[in-house]
Scaffold this motif. Structure first.
Motif, PDB file in Angstrom:
ATOM      1  N   ASP A  79       0.800  -1.185   0.127  1.00 49.26           N
ATOM      2  CA  ASP A  79       0.096   0.050  -0.079  1.00 49.26           C
ATOM      3  C   ASP A  79       0.858   1.248  -0.010  1.00 49.26           C
ATOM      4  OD1 ASP A  79       0.997  -0.243   2.565  1.00 49.26           O
ATOM      5  OD2 ASP A  79      -0.941   0.320   3.536  1.00 49.26           O
ATOM      6  N   ALA A  80       1.911   1.221  -0.845  1.00 48.74           N
ATOM      7  CA  ALA A  80       2.812   2.214  -0.836  1.00 48.74           C
ATOM      8  C   ALA A  80       2.374   3.690  -1.428  1.00 48.74           C
ATOM      9  CB  ALA A  80       4.150   1.980  -1.882  1.00 48.74           C
ATOM     10  N   GLN A  81       1.323   3.643  -2.104  1.00 48.97           N
ATOM     11  CA  GLN A  81       0.655   4.814  -2.532  1.00 48.97           C
ATOM     12  C   GLN A  81      -0.244   5.574  -1.522  1.00 48.97           C
ATOM     13  OE1 GLN A  81      -1.379   3.684  -6.246  1.00 48.97           O
ATOM     14  NE2 GLN A  81       0.279   3.260  -7.466  1.00 48.97           N
ATOM     15  N   GLN A  82      -1.099   4.584  -0.942  1.00 48.91           N
ATOM     16  CA  GLN A  82      -1.780   5.156   0.158  1.00 48.91           C
ATOM     17  C   GLN A  82      -1.859   4.374   1.309  1.00 48.91           C
ATOM     18  OE1 GLN A  82      -5.617   6.746  -1.141  1.00 48.91           O
ATOM     19  NE2 GLN A  82      -6.569   6.943   0.887  1.00 48.91           N
ATOM     20  N   HIS A  83      -1.432   4.658   2.325  1.00 49.84           N
ATOM     21  CA  HIS A  83      -1.660   3.737   3.559  1.00 49.84           C
ATOM     22  C   HIS A  83      -2.778   3.068   3.678  1.00 49.84           C
ATOM     23  CE1 HIS A  83      -0.999   2.164   7.459  1.00 49.84           C
ATOM     24  NE2 HIS A  83       0.085   2.257   7.421  1.00 49.84           N
ATOM     25  N   GLY A  84      -3.021   1.843   3.969  1.00 49.13           N
ATOM     26  CA  GLY A  84      -4.425   1.381   4.028  1.00 49.13           C
ATOM     27  C   GLY A  84      -5.000   0.880   2.894  1.00 49.13           C
ATOM     28  N   VAL A  85      -4.464   1.246   1.895  1.00 45.89           N
ATOM     29  CA  VAL A  85      -5.301   1.150   0.500  1.00 45.89           C
ATOM     30  C   VAL A  85      -4.241   0.397  -0.400  1.00 45.89           C
ATOM     31  CG1 VAL A  85      -6.455   2.153  -1.705  1.00 45.89           C
ATOM     32  CG2 VAL A  85      -6.711   3.017   0.710  1.00 45.89           C
ATOM     33  N   HIS A  86      -4.664  -0.686  -0.857  1.00 48.13           N
ATOM     34  CA  HIS A  86      -3.697  -1.741  -1.893  1.00 48.13           C
ATOM     35  C   HIS A  86      -3.490  -0.776  -3.127  1.00 48.13           C
ATOM     36  CE1 HIS A  86      -2.460  -4.950  -4.419  1.00 48.13           C
ATOM     37  NE2 HIS A  86      -2.123  -5.751  -3.489  1.00 48.13           N
ATOM     38  N   GLY A  87      -1.887  -0.883  -3.202  1.00 52.03           N
ATOM     39  CA  GLY A  87      -1.859  -0.147  -4.466  1.00 52.03           C
ATOM     40  C   GLY A  87      -0.255   0.277  -4.212  1.00 52.03           C
ATOM     41  N   GLY A  88       0.551   0.022  -5.302  1.00 47.09           N
ATOM     42  CA  GLY A  88       1.961   0.376  -5.069  1.00 47.09           C
ATOM     43  C   GLY A  88       2.847  -0.547  -4.326  1.00 47.09           C
ATOM     44  N   ARG A  89       3.932  -0.875  -4.548  1.00 47.95           N
ATOM     45  CA  ARG A  89       4.892  -1.698  -4.065  1.00 47.95           C
ATOM     46  C   ARG A  89       6.049  -1.068  -3.439  1.00 47.95           C
ATOM     47  NH1 ARG A  89       5.235  -7.559  -4.783  1.00 47.95           N
ATOM     48  NH2 ARG A  89       5.940  -8.432  -2.934  1.00 47.95           N
ATOM     49  N   SER A  90       6.482  -1.439  -2.171  1.00 47.25           N
ATOM     50  CA  SER A  90       7.651  -0.881  -1.519  1.00 47.25           C
ATOM     51  C   SER A  90       8.372  -1.915  -0.799  1.00 47.25           C
ATOM     52  CB  SER A  90       7.433   0.372  -0.902  1.00 47.25           C
ATOM     53  OG  SER A  90       8.569   0.851  -0.275  1.00 47.25           O
ATOM     54  N   LEU A  91       9.661  -2.431  -1.239  1.00 48.27           N
ATOM     55  CA  LEU A  91      10.195  -3.309  -0.385  1.00 48.27           C
ATOM     56  C   LEU A  91      11.551  -2.860   0.016  1.00 48.27           C
ATOM     57  CD1 LEU A  91       8.907  -4.817  -3.187  1.00 48.27           C
ATOM     58  CD2 LEU A  91       9.870  -7.069  -1.970  1.00 48.27           C
TER      59      LEU A  91
END
Length: 566
Positions: free
Chosen positions: A105-117
């Protein structure tokens, strides 16, 4: 050879132990796992990447909501959205320190979307950021090979999607096609691709080599995409006994089938065929089916319905299949499709005569029907039963002749024979990858087209090829691609005619089979010209020269030809 794995939920220490006990891991062969290696990989990363501010770094230690512990060989904790969607997984070392924080949820916390490892040091501080799992995978592969030359053999369709993006001068990537790439064969080579092939096959050019198990499948793919020069044909192999026992006693009417109990394997066809033989003859035929799967209950119901339970049995999994082949008289293969069917070679090596449907792509590449086995019309249960009955009615000496021929044919697929061919393919792929590049350009000076009766499309092109080098080292090859918009689907053909008309000038003819235009309907398609020379290639969109008249030719309800001009 290292076997590389990327999953994070298996205990590879246990897997290695089991494989070693069963004799599958020999000296020089190891199983490596990304997640086991990550702590060692991190030790070589002294400082964070310059310019990375790690704004997405929010480990679960800073999260006040519910966290779930995940099963697996190392500690993992996860958080989820209210609807159960996975939002984050944090991975930990054996000492409890944070190894990697993986947010979905890298684009918006708590909303599935975007990846960040974000990979961390042993103090839990961020060192490296990856915007996708593939970025992490590539970093691990680079860590493994360093500056050394490496060959990657990819035999998994899911991993192939990622490995098509791994391009390094010191690494050769070979993709092995282990199954049919078509959903069915209703339209031959132009039939619909399987979901996995739809994701991988449009990018076959990105691999340094694509290995097919049979000439037939390679030919079908080449009719679809043309041969870009990176194709090889190598069948699967098996270990062959130095001298199989040709006089071993067999249960005369016993057949076996080794297959997953799924719809694709059509074990029900074998059961019905055995029932037909029993009903129409006094032959004491029987069938043991080895394997398990989703159709087990349905198949057991069919056995009961036909009343064949005394001589047809579902035997489940077995680790003694070779010995089963050695005591059986014949084996059956009734799949809807295969890439090769190594089970046929297993059967033949033991002198067990294979009887197989003529499915794409394997049986016809292995069996010489009537010589070392039998090929039966695709999907025809009646013909399958007739073949079983005819074989079992043969005199014992004629059966023995077939068995000896089958054993000899199996030797063509021995490990010794195929591994030496693999060495040649790997050498050739390396040399092809490291050919001196050519600065190639291609332009189009004229185009024309013709739609023939039946839908065959012909395209004529006048093209100019040039290079900043003094001269091209060889004559270019030319291809035309027809690609549907907003789709991965495309077809590519090689020029059926290429005539030199001047210095670097060519007159080209391309022909598209009606099956291609049928397969791409309904869609808008674009055309691209491609020139290839000495491992380099150049492409250009194909313009339409001359009077841009749009025409549609159609048949009236009486079958007469009419045309719409616009």
């Amino acid at each position: 050879m290292d076997i590389l794995t990327f999953d994070d939920f298996r205990d590879y220490a246990e897997i290695r132990s089991r494989l070693s006990k069963e004799g599958f891991l020999s000296d020089g062969t190891s199983v490596l796992n990304l997640w086991e290696d990550l702590p060692t990989m991190v030790e070589g990363l002294d400082v964070p990447d310059v310019g990375q501010d790690f704004v997405d770094f929010a480990p679960l230690a800073t999260w006040s909501g519910p966290v779930k512990e995940l099963d697996g060989p190392h500690t993992r904790r996860a958080r989820y959205a209210v609807d159960g969607t996975l939002l984050q997984v944090d991975h930990f070392r054996t000492d409890g320190s944070l190894l990697l924080s993986d947010r979905h949820d890298a684009q918006q916390h708590g909303v599935h979307g975007g990846r960040s490892l974000i990979l961390c040091n042993d103090e839990g501080l961020p060192l490296r950021h990856f915007g996708s799992s593939w970025g992490l995978y590539r970093a691990w592969l680079e860590f493994l090979i360093g500056d050394a030359a490496a060959w990657f053999v990819v035999d998994n369709k899911n991993t192939a999607r990622f490995m098509a993006t791994f391009r390094r001068d010191s690494a050769v990537v070979l993709y092995v096609v282990h199954e049919s790439h078509l959903m069915s064969h209703a339209d031959g080579y132009a039939s619909e691709l399987t979901p996995s092939a739809q994701e991988v096959f449009p990018h076959l050019d990105r691999f340094d080599g694509v290995v097919y198990l049979t000439e037939h499948q390679a030919a079908d793919v080449h009719r679809r995409y043309a041969d870009a020069g990176n194709s090889f044909v190598l069948p699967n192999s098996r270990s062959i006994d130095a001298e199989a026992d040709r006089s071993r006693r067999r249960t005369p009417g016993r057949g076996i089938q080794v297959a997953t109990l799924s719809r694709r394997k059509r074990v029900d066809h074998s059961i019905r065929a055995i029932h037909r033989v029993r009903s129409s003859s006094d032959l004491a035929v029987q069938l043991d089916a080895f394997g398990d799967g989703s159709q087990r209950d349905a198949l057991q119901g069919l056995i009961s319905q036909l009343g064949v339970g005394d001589f047809v049995r579902l035997r489940g999994h077995s680790k003694q299949i070779r010995s089963e082949f050695q005591t059986a008289s014949f084996s059956l293969l009734t799949s809807t499709s295969e890439a090769m069917g190594l089970v046929l070679v297993e059967s033949m090596a033991a002198g067990c005569i294979p009887i197989a449907y003529d499915v794409p792509y394997g049986p016809a590449a292995i069996i010489d029907t009537g010589v070392n086995g039998f090929i039966v019309e695709y999907g025809n249960v009646e013909k399958l039963a007739e073949c079983i009955e005819s074989f079992l009615a043969l005199p014992e000496d004629e059966q023995l002749t077939l068995r000896v021929a089958a054993m000899e044919r199996a030797r063509d697929f021995s490990d010794h024979s195929i591994v030496s061919r693999w060495a040649e393919v790997m050498r050739e792929a390396w040399e092809r990858k490291h050919r001196a590049p050519v600065a190639l350009t291609v332009s189009i000076t004229s185009t024309d087209y013709c739609v023939r009766s039946g839908g065959r499309l012909g395209i004529q092109v006048l093209a100019q090829v040039s290079s900043s080098d003094t001269a091209l080292p060889e004559t270019p090859s030319f291809f035309c691609a027809m690609r549907a918009r907003q789709q991965q689907n495309f077809f590519r053909v090689e020029a059926s005619e290429a005539v030199v008309t001047g210095e670097g000038a060519y007159r080209l003819q391309f022909d598209f089979d009606p099956a291609v235009t049928r397969s791409l309907r309904p869609s808008t398609v674009d055309f691209t010209l491609e020139a290839r020379c000495a491992g380099s290639h150049a492409t250009t969109r194909m313009p339409l020269h001359g009077d841009p008249v749009s025409l549609q030719v159609y048949a009236t309800r009486h079958g007469s030809m009419s045309m719409v001009l616009s």
